[in-house]
Design an enzyme around this catalytic site. Structure first.
Site, mmCIF file in Angstrom:
data_model
loop_
_atom_site.group_PDB
_atom_site.id
_atom_site.type_symbol
_atom_site.label_atom_id
_atom_site.label_comp_id
_atom_site.label_asym_id
_atom_site.label_seq_id
_atom_site.Cartn_x
_atom_site.Cartn_y
_atom_site.Cartn_z
ATOM 1 N N LYS A 6 0.937 -1.319 -0.177
ATOM 2 C CA LYS A 6 0.012 -0.198 -0.039
ATOM 3 C C LYS A 6 0.963 1.027 0.026
ATOM 4 O O LYS A 6 1.624 1.396 0.859
ATOM 5 C CB LYS A 6 -0.964 0.043 1.381
ATOM 6 C CG LYS A 6 -2.132 1.082 1.062
ATOM 7 C CD LYS A 6 -3.095 0.646 -0.144
ATOM 8 C CE LYS A 6 -4.330 0.133 0.519
ATOM 9 N NZ LYS A 6 -5.145 -0.361 -0.525
ATOM 10 N N THR A 33 -3.408 -5.539 0.438
ATOM 11 C CA THR A 33 -2.787 -4.045 0.962
ATOM 12 C C THR A 33 -3.760 -3.386 1.669
ATOM 13 O O THR A 33 -3.163 -2.721 2.494
ATOM 14 C CB THR A 33 -2.618 -3.204 -0.659
ATOM 15 O OG1 THR A 33 -3.778 -2.822 -1.205
ATOM 16 C CG2 THR A 33 -1.780 -4.278 -1.546
ATOM 17 N N HIS A 93 19.334 26.683 -10.772
ATOM 18 C CA HIS A 93 20.102 27.695 -11.528
ATOM 19 C C HIS A 93 19.324 29.066 -11.111
ATOM 20 O O HIS A 93 18.255 29.304 -11.269
ATOM 21 C CB HIS A 93 20.209 27.463 -12.865
ATOM 22 C CG HIS A 93 20.956 26.362 -13.245
ATOM 23 N ND1 HIS A 93 21.924 25.704 -12.708
ATOM 24 C CD2 HIS A 93 20.263 25.264 -13.989
ATOM 25 C CE1 HIS A 93 22.502 24.819 -13.399
ATOM 26 N NE2 HIS A 93 21.308 24.203 -14.079
HETATM 27 O O1 LIG Z 1 28.422 23.157 -9.799
HETATM 28 C C1 LIG Z 1 28.176 22.782 -10.914
HETATM 29 N N1 LIG Z 1 28.536 21.528 -11.577
HETATM 30 C C2 LIG Z 1 28.380 21.063 -13.032
HETATM 31 O O2 LIG Z 1 28.495 20.047 -13.362
HETATM 32 C C3 LIG Z 1 27.804 22.307 -13.643
HETATM 33 N N2 LIG Z 1 27.429 22.051 -14.951
HETATM 34 C C4 LIG Z 1 26.922 23.543 -15.475
HETATM 35 O O3 LIG Z 1 26.668 23.611 -16.349
HETATM 36 N N3 LIG Z 1 26.862 24.147 -14.142
HETATM 37 C C5 LIG Z 1 27.709 23.263 -13.271
HETATM 38 N N4 LIG Z 1 27.686 23.772 -11.791
#
Ligand SMILES: O=c1[nH]c(=O)c2[nH]c(=O)[nH]c2[nH]1
EC number: 1.7.3.3
Length: 287
Positions: free
Chosen positions: A15, A60, A242
């Site tokens: 479950k 379950t 990012h």
């Molecule tokens: O810390 C990072 N590792 C990567 O392998 C990587 N590749 C990337 O484009 N930016 C980063 N930053």
């Protein structure tokens, strides 16, 4: 070619995601335990797959009921609760030889005696038991952390498709998934162990001057193993959240590292682990 060329493969059933909230009612204040419990069982289950004979199948639905019934006795930690469930399913059911119990715990910070606000970050455990040995993995998921400086990324391999500029000062942000394996499943203070391991992870993230997220990952795992003797191995999965500096020059504005675009995808995904020399065999820990 006959039917005998085709065999039943690995299988398990259980479950998934039983949502359970337990309230501990002390006279003056309440405590909340908010869980998402998933059980998975394996064993002599060929008959149900091949003929529909369900004599060996613990439903379950029963697994879910067991989760609620055991919760009536209290939940001292998700690790202890998962161990009790896993041992019960195997020891009490002749056809079941392996159990895996995964629990996610959502954290609630206290606002008042009976009032709480949901915190981010999830505490996790995965326990396995095969009738003889149990393994315990504890961890965190979606623990979001950010350093606004102290992160660089340069000197990387480049080819004709590389456009990434080198940087000596960037934002480093990630949502940590970490799983750490205990050397033993013997009873221990699971709550202190978890709190301290999570603290060391976050402190290592903050303290490490990062030349790559890979380097930070290693520093985080290593810090945990250095401080927590009861742990044998740490595995991490770190999405690189990012943050791109926005070009404000079309508006005749400079941007000295103040305005960023927080992209949600795609993201780099950096994964890896650290293991203590001489650590016990993981057995079913990562099953
Ligand atoms: O810390 C990072 N590792 C990567 O392998 C990587 N590749 C990337 O484009 N930016 C980063 N930053």
């Amino acid at each position: 070619m006959t039917d005998h060329d085709i065999r039943l493969g690995d299988n398990q059933y259980g479950k998934a995601e039983t949502r359970l909230v337990r309230v501990d009612r002390h006279d003056d204040r309440h405590e909340v335990t908010d869980l998402n419990v998933s059980t998975a069982l394996a064993g002599d289950l060929a008959a149900t797959h091949l003929t529909g004979d369900n004599a060996g199948v613990l439903p379950t639905d029963t697994q879910k009921n067991t989760v609620f019934a055991f919760a009536r006795d209290g939940i001292s930690s998700i690790e202890a609760f998962a161990l009790r469930l896993a041992r019960h399913f195997v020891d009490a059911t002749p056809t079941i030889h392996r159990a895996r119990v995964r629990i996610e715990q959502y954290s609630w910070a206290r606002v008042a005696d009976h009032s709480f606000v949901r915190d981010s970050g999830t505490r996790t455990t995965t326990v396995t038991y095969d009738g003889t040995a149990a393994t315990v993995v504890s961890g965190v998921d979606d623990l979001v952390v950010m350093n606004t400086t102290g992160s660089e990324f340069h000197g990387f391999h480049s080819d004709r498709y590389t456009t990434l500029p080198e940087t000596h000062d960037r934002i480093l942000a990630t949502a940590v998934r970490a799983d750490w394996r205990h050397a033993s499943a013997a009873d221990t203070d699971w709550n202190t162990s978890h709190r301290e391991a999570a603290r060391h992870l976050v402190e290592a993230f903050a303290d490490t001057h990062s030349l790559s997220l890979q380097q930070t990952l290693h520093a985080m795992g290593e810090r945990v193993l250095r401080h927590r003797e009861e742990l044998a191995e740490v595995r991490l999965s770190l999405p690189n959240k990012h943050h791109f500096l926005v070009d404000l020059s079309p508006f005749e504005l400079d941007n000295p590292g103040e305005v960023f675009f927080a992209a949600d995808r795609p993201y780099g995904l950096i994964e890896g682990g650290v293991v203590r020399d001489g650590a016990p065999d993981p057995g079913l820990a990562w099953w």
